[in-house]
Design a protein around this motif. Structure first.
Motif, PDB file in Angstrom:
ATOM      1  N   SER A  19       7.752 -10.137  -1.689  1.00  0.00           N
ATOM      2  CA  SER A  19       8.611  -9.774  -2.818  1.00  0.00           C
ATOM      3  C   SER A  19       8.212  -8.456  -3.469  1.00  0.00           C
ATOM      4  N   THR A  20       7.047  -7.918  -3.088  1.00  0.00           N
ATOM      5  CA  THR A  20       6.560  -6.743  -3.804  1.00  0.00           C
ATOM      6  C   THR A  20       6.215  -5.545  -2.937  1.00  0.00           C
ATOM      7  N   ILE A  21       6.117  -5.700  -1.615  1.00  0.00           N
ATOM      8  CA  ILE A  21       5.704  -4.576  -0.775  1.00  0.00           C
ATOM      9  C   ILE A  21       6.759  -3.482  -0.763  1.00  0.00           C
ATOM     10  N   THR A  22       6.309  -2.240  -0.883  1.00  0.00           N
ATOM     11  CA  THR A  22       7.219  -1.097  -0.842  1.00  0.00           C
ATOM     12  C   THR A  22       7.323  -0.556   0.577  1.00  0.00           C
ATOM     13  N   PHE A  23       8.332   0.279   0.791  1.00  0.00           N
ATOM     14  CA  PHE A  23       8.479   0.886   2.115  1.00  0.00           C
ATOM     15  C   PHE A  23       7.290   1.793   2.420  1.00  0.00           C
ATOM     16  N   LEU A  24       6.770   2.488   1.387  1.00  0.00           N
ATOM     17  CA  LEU A  24       5.620   3.358   1.600  1.00  0.00           C
ATOM     18  C   LEU A  24       4.404   2.548   2.038  1.00  0.00           C
ATOM     19  N   GLU A  25       4.164   1.400   1.420  1.00  0.00           N
ATOM     20  CA  GLU A  25       3.034   0.555   1.806  1.00  0.00           C
ATOM     21  C   GLU A  25       3.211   0.014   3.217  1.00  0.00           C
ATOM     22  N   ALA A  26       4.445  -0.359   3.552  1.00  0.00           N
ATOM     23  CA  ALA A  26       4.722  -0.851   4.905  1.00  0.00           C
ATOM     24  C   ALA A  26       4.507   0.255   5.928  1.00  0.00           C
ATOM     25  N   THR A  27       4.864   1.496   5.555  1.00  0.00           N
ATOM     26  CA  THR A  27       4.651   2.640   6.438  1.00  0.00           C
ATOM     27  C   THR A  27       3.165   2.883   6.668  1.00  0.00           C
ATOM     28  N   GLU A  28       2.378   2.825   5.597  1.00  0.00           N
ATOM     29  CA  GLU A  28       0.935   3.031   5.714  1.00  0.00           C
ATOM     30  C   GLU A  28       0.311   1.973   6.627  1.00  0.00           C
ATOM     31  N   ALA A  29       0.774   0.726   6.503  1.00  0.00           N
ATOM     32  CA  ALA A  29       0.255  -0.353   7.348  1.00  0.00           C
ATOM     33  C   ALA A  29       0.658  -0.143   8.801  1.00  0.00           C
ATOM     34  N   PHE A  30       1.883   0.329   9.013  1.00  0.00           N
ATOM     35  CA  PHE A  30       2.393   0.595  10.364  1.00  0.00           C
ATOM     36  C   PHE A  30       1.571   1.690  11.044  1.00  0.00           C
ATOM     37  N   VAL A  31       1.294   2.775  10.327  1.00  0.00           N
ATOM     38  CA  VAL A  31       0.515   3.883  10.881  1.00  0.00           C
ATOM     39  C   VAL A  31      -0.930   3.447  11.132  1.00  0.00           C
ATOM     40  N   ALA A  32      -1.496   2.667  10.199  1.00  0.00           N
ATOM     41  CA  ALA A  32      -2.867   2.181  10.368  1.00  0.00           C
ATOM     42  C   ALA A  32      -3.003   1.295  11.601  1.00  0.00           C
ATOM     43  N   ALA A  33      -1.902   0.627  11.978  1.00  0.00           N
ATOM     44  CA  ALA A  33      -1.909  -0.254  13.151  1.00  0.00           C
ATOM     45  C   ALA A  33      -1.678   0.511  14.454  1.00  0.00           C
ATOM     46  N   GLY A  34      -1.524   1.842  14.356  1.00  0.00           N
ATOM     47  CA  GLY A  34      -1.354   2.655  15.559  1.00  0.00           C
ATOM     48  C   GLY A  34       0.017   3.268  15.721  1.00  0.00           C
ATOM     49  N   GLY A  35       0.924   3.046  14.769  1.00  0.00           N
ATOM     50  CA  GLY A  35       2.266   3.614  14.852  1.00  0.00           C
ATOM     51  C   GLY A  35       2.265   5.103  14.530  1.00  0.00           C
ATOM     52  N   SER A  36       3.310   5.792  14.955  1.00  0.00           N
ATOM     53  CA  SER A  36       3.420   7.234  14.725  1.00  0.00           C
ATOM     54  C   SER A  36       3.933   7.511  13.313  1.00  0.00           C
ATOM     55  N   ALA A  37       3.305   8.487  12.639  1.00  0.00           N
ATOM     56  CA  ALA A  37       3.720   8.874  11.292  1.00  0.00           C
ATOM     57  C   ALA A  37       4.830   9.924  11.319  1.00  0.00           C
ATOM     58  N   ARG A  38       5.187  10.375  12.526  1.00  0.00           N
ATOM     59  CA  ARG A  38       6.193  11.435  12.627  1.00  0.00           C
ATOM     60  C   ARG A  38       7.518  10.986  12.015  1.00  0.00           C
TER      61      ARG A  38
END
Length: 375
Positions: A54-73
Motif C-alpha cells: 500500500s505504500t511502495i513508490t515507483f522510485l522504490e520499486a525501481t531501486e529494488a529492480f536495479v539492485a536485483a540486477g535490472g537495467s537502470a537505462r
C-alpha cells in the motif's frame, strides 16, 4: 526532517517509527521539499501499519529492480550536469498501486510526443513493465497486463513507404554465408553466432564464458534489453566454436587483438570496420549485425516453429513463468534452433577447426591491412 546539504537540493533525513531515511528530494525549493517531507512521513507511517504493497513508490520499486540486477537505462540515470533523469524521476512520489494505464499513456505522450511506437515501447513501456513485474514477484503489486504500442510484428517482411535501413530485413542463409565468410575470423565468429542464436548484438558482445553450457546446448543472458534474464539455445553448429572460445574465460567474443568488444548503446557498431571490409570484398551491401536477428525470426516462422517457442528464443516472451527457468535448458527451444539448416560454405569455414587459434588472424588480403588501419 528536511536538511540542506551545501547549496544544492534538500535532503530528507530522520526516523519514522524506527525506519531511518536519508534521500534527496530532488529539489532546491524549500516549499516543495517540505511538501515531499510531509508525504514521505505519511507514507512511511502507513507502511508500518498497512504493509508494503500500500505504500511502495515507483522510485522504490525501481531501486529494488536495479539492485536485483535490472537495467537502470531509461529508468534512473544522471545527465551531464549530474541531475537525475528517467521514468522513475517523472513518477517520483507516485505510489505503485495508484498508477493506471492512462497515466503511462499520458506520460508517453508528454515525453515522446513525436516518437514512433517502437521508441515508446523501448524507452517507456518495456522498462516500466520490467519494474512492475519485479514488484509483483515480490508481492508489492498485483500481477497485471499492460497495453503497449503496437509495432510491426517481429519476423515479418512487410514493405513500408519509407526507405529501409540496412539490417531491418531478413536475408537467406546462403546470402549471409557469402558475406560472413568474407570477414576476418574474430568478427566472422560474432556474426555466425548472431545468425544461429537470434541474440541482440549487445547481448552477444556482453556474454561471459561462465554463462555458457556447451554440453547442455544452453546459455544465459543475465541482462537482456528488457532488464530480465533469459536462456538461449545453442545450435549444434555453434558448439565447437563456443567450446573453444570459452576456454579463455571472461568475455566469449573478442577482437582479433584479444580485447573485449566495448559495450556500446549503438550495439553492433563495434563491427563497423569489419562490416565495411566484408562489403568491399564480397560486394554484398545489405547485411549488418541486426540482419541476423530478423533472419533467425523469419526462418523459425518458415520452419513452422510455434510462435511461443520463437518468442522464447528471441526474448520476446513476457510470461513470468518462463523466466523462472532461465538456467534450465528447454529441449523444444534447442530442437527449434537446430532446425535452421547450415549452408555448406558456412559449415566448412576454415576457422571452425580451431576457433581460438584463428581468432587472432586477419583475412589474407590488402583489404585486411586497410581495415586494420581504419579500426
Amino acid at each position: 526532517m528536511v536538511q540542506r546539504k551545501g547549496v544544492g537540493n534538500f535532503y530528507l533525513r530522520g526516523t519514522v517509527r524506527g525506519k531511518g531515511i536519508f534521500e534527496s528530494t530532488g529539489t532546491s525549493d524549500p516549499e516543495a521539499a517540505e511538501t515531499l517531507r510531509i508525504q514521505t512521513e505519511a507514507r512511511l507511517l502507513n507502511q508500518s501499519i498497512f504493509g508494503r504493497q500500500s505504500t511502495i513508490t515507483f522510485l522504490e520499486a525501481t531501486e529494488a529492480f536495479v539492485a536485483a540486477g535490472g537495467s537502470a537505462r531509461f529508468l534512473f540515470e544522471l545527465n551531464a550536469d549530474g541531475q537525475p533523469k528517467g521514468l522513475a524521476v517523472h513518477l517520483r512520489g507516485r505510489l505503485l498501486h495508484t498508477i493506471k494505464q492512462s497515466d503511462i499513456d499520458k506520460l508517453a505522450g508528454q515525453l515522446y510526443p513525436t516518437a514512433g511506437p517502437k521508441t515508446r515501447l523501448r524507452q517507456l513501456y518495456a522498462p516500466f513493465r520490467a519494474v512492475w513485474n519485479h514488484a509483483a514477484r515480490q508481492g508489492w503489486a498485483e500481477v497485471r497486463t499492460w497495453e503497449v504500442p503496437k509495432a510491426k510484428l517481429k519476423g515479418t517482411n512487410t514493405p513500408s513507404g519509407s526507405s529501409r535501413r540496412v539490417g531491418n530485413a531478413p536475408t537467406s542463409y546462403e546470402h549471409a554465408a557469402a558475406f560472413v565468410t568474407a570477414m576476418s575470423p574474430a568478427p566472422s565468429m560474432v556474426m555466425t553466432a548472431l545468425f544461429f542464436t537470434g541474440m541482440r548484438p549487445i547481448e552477444l558482445i556482453a556474454l561471459e564464458a561462465d554463462d555458457v553450457d556447451v554440453a547442455k546446448r544452453w546459455l544465459v543472458i543475465r541482462r537482456s534489453k528488457t532488464g530480465e534474464p533469459r536462456g538461449v539455445p545453442i545450435h549444434d553448429f555453434l558448439a565447437p566454436m563456443f567450446e573453444s572460445l570459452c576456454k579463455r574465460g571472461g568475455k566469449v567474443f573478442r577482437t582479433h587483438k584479444g580485447e573485449p568488444y566495448p559495450i556500446l548503446e549503438n550495439a553492433g557498431g563495434q563491427l563497423n570496420s569489419a562490416i565495411a571490409g566484408a562489403r568491399r570484398r564480397s560486394g554484398i551491401k545489405d547485411i549488418s549485425p541486426y540482419t541476423a536477428r530478423h533472419t533467425v525470426s523469419t526462418q523459425l516462422v518458415v520452419n513452422g516453429v510455434h510462435p511461443y517457442v520463437k518468442d522464447q528464443i528471441l526474448g520476446h516472451a513476457v510470461a513470468d513463468m518462463s523466466r523462472r527457468y532461465t538456467n534450465v535448458p528447454q529441449q523444444p527451444l534447442i530442437d527449434a534452433i537446430n532446425g535452421i539448416a547450415v549452408p555448406e560454405i558456412w559449415a566448412n569455414v576454415e576457422w571452425l577447426a580451431a576457433p581460438l587459434v584463428w581468432s587472432g588472424k586477419l583475412v589474407n588480403s590488402q583489404e585486411a591491412r586497410r581495415d586494420r588501419k581504419r579500426s
